[in-house]
Design an enzyme around this catalytic site. Sequence first.
Site, mmCIF file in Angstrom:
data_model
loop_
_atom_site.group_PDB
_atom_site.id
_atom_site.type_symbol
_atom_site.label_atom_id
_atom_site.label_comp_id
_atom_site.label_asym_id
_atom_site.label_seq_id
_atom_site.Cartn_x
_atom_site.Cartn_y
_atom_site.Cartn_z
ATOM 1 N N ASP A 247 0.838 -1.197 0.000
ATOM 2 C CA ASP A 247 0.000 0.000 0.000
ATOM 3 C C ASP A 247 0.877 1.254 0.000
ATOM 4 O OD1 ASP A 247 -2.688 1.199 0.427
ATOM 5 O OD2 ASP A 247 -1.764 1.936 2.265
ATOM 6 N N GLU B 55 1.150 -0.760 -5.217
ATOM 7 C CA GLU B 55 0.181 0.286 -5.510
ATOM 8 C C GLU B 55 0.982 1.482 -6.016
ATOM 9 O OE1 GLU B 55 -1.596 2.681 -2.497
ATOM 10 O OE2 GLU B 55 -3.346 3.076 -3.712
HETATM 11 C C1 GLC Z 1 -4.194 3.192 -0.520
HETATM 12 C C2 GLC Z 1 -5.461 2.381 -0.405
HETATM 13 C C3 GLC Z 1 -6.571 3.303 -0.016
HETATM 14 C C4 GLC Z 1 -6.228 3.924 1.316
HETATM 15 C C5 GLC Z 1 -4.861 4.592 1.274
HETATM 16 C C6 GLC Z 1 -4.364 4.920 2.636
HETATM 17 O O1 GLC Z 1 -4.292 4.169 -1.498
HETATM 18 O O2 GLC Z 1 -5.711 1.693 -1.583
HETATM 19 O O3 GLC Z 1 -7.799 2.647 0.029
HETATM 20 O O4 GLC Z 1 -7.204 4.857 1.674
HETATM 21 O O5 GLC Z 1 -3.893 3.750 0.705
HETATM 22 O O6 GLC Z 1 -3.934 3.768 3.310
#
Ligand code: GLC
Length: 564
Positions: free
Chosen positions: A227, A287
Amino acid sequence: MFCKFVGLVLLVAGFCSTALAQTQAVDAEGHQWWQHAVFYEIYPRSFMDSNDDGIGDLKGIASKLDYLKSLGVDAIWITPCYPSPQVDFGYDVSDYENIDPMYGTLADFDRLQQEASKRGIRIIMDFVMNHTSDQHAWFLDSRSSRTAAKRDWYMWHDGKGSAPPNNWVSTFGGSAWTWDAKTGQYFYHYFYPQQPDLNWRNPAVHDAMFDVTRWWYKRGVAGFRLDAVDTLFEDPGLHDNPVLPGKDKFGDPNEENLYNAKLPEVHVVLRDLRKVADENNAVLIGETWTKDVSELKQYYGDHGDELQMPMDFMFAKVDRLSATEFRRQIAAVDSAGGWPVFVLSNHDIVRSSVRYGDGKNNRAIEKLMASLYLTLRGTPIMYYGEEIGMENNDPVRKEDVKDPIGRVGWPQEKGRDGERTPMQWDDSPNAGFTRGTPWLPVPLSYKTVNVASELKDPSSVLHAYRRLLALRHQNRALLDGDYVALNESDTNVLSYLRRYKNEAVLVVLNMSSQPQRVSFDLGPQGFAVQNASTLFTTMGGGSKVSLSHLSLQPFSVYVGAVSK
Ligand code: GLC
Ligand code: CA
């Protein structure tokens, strides 16, 4: 697919120069398991509720493993199900080595893992690396006093007079700094104030977080989705970010994240994480929000030694159904040198059927999009519900919004509730997701858009997914073939070959609302034969078609095998 794969396992030991005993499972041609796998993202709150509290849970997921298996899923990525105050619905973790009681217990997780493994399905966990919850024991200690043992595990700084240390804004609105009256300093949070950023420059943080990954590997997980990797490090000099014209949807000034995103130190951590992943035959999915392919390239690592699977969000950001735009983006990512990773949507991105649907031909367009990302060279990550054509169910009143960014940013930003609604299993109340009150409302469309009804209808979106996934698992060219763009000046029809040795699969996608005629000359690709034998199509017609004049209905798909 998993069992077939085990038969091909080679042990490549002593592979790296450090002579560290590594075990890598690859097939005879050097493909890793995750290159042939189809991944499926599960948002656990919304997948299946086993105890009727309105919130999905691990037992619920376990009860649907047979469904996932028959769909053709090889690995599930479960978004955070760790203990959490749920300010950001699990992305605020208060204990990395446990399961939140609302989702079950560690024993439930172990059972899920065993049951998944019996079916050849691997489990990928979400690793929230950038920040913890403000209720994590580490942060509670950190904020207890300036001399606390874990003070330096987070980013504490003095303000500038009565102002925060600099101009950095949170991506979720407001300053990225929150004043802590008790200890008289500010702490930094790229996301909500309840999600304080960890200080990755502190070796103790690095070690503790690496131990978390080992702990889950020992439990049998096959990898992590990392993440928010972009924002692990910040400029120690805390320079102000350059301010850009205009305001964001929260009313804050736009700025370029020059000093608090994509710092080079991220890559050092990724290389280290990769070493631990390799020791465990695991995959790291990123991500990775990148503006272009050169940025994406960096996440694979200069020597392919960072993320195996950085997600290509530029593909998901193609904002209209355009053969030209998709052709450009696919070619770009295909040439990046790594293994492409395609996603159409996820728990942060409006569902693809809403983005590309025209309101009249949505079912055809959903099948078209499935045919696109399931036939490209690379690994697809599906989002639950995509396979039945679920659409967003956005809140219409501010008071109904659950996602805090929707409450802060209303009405410009309605939040992400719409793409996170319960999975639609059947046409019983609440789409069979729960017998309680679902945490988010189910749209009325569930009466027809649901798994049970679509299983009965051979022309459904679900059947298109099942057929395409089955094809993808058994067809060598779709698994391993090169991507070769065809008819590149056609602005309506996207066509390509997946070419593998003497065989190839031709994919033809009419992205327009008009009938189209296309013609192919595969001579330059070494395929003289002018016929293709149909593997999948959304049109009627025979099993052989002529490549010199192929007629396509609006938004239709043709996939056929060609040989020499
Ligand atoms: C990433 C996740 C998202 C979350 C953010 C903070 O972007 O996919 O859903 O709000 O991280 O952890
Ligand atoms: Ca439940």
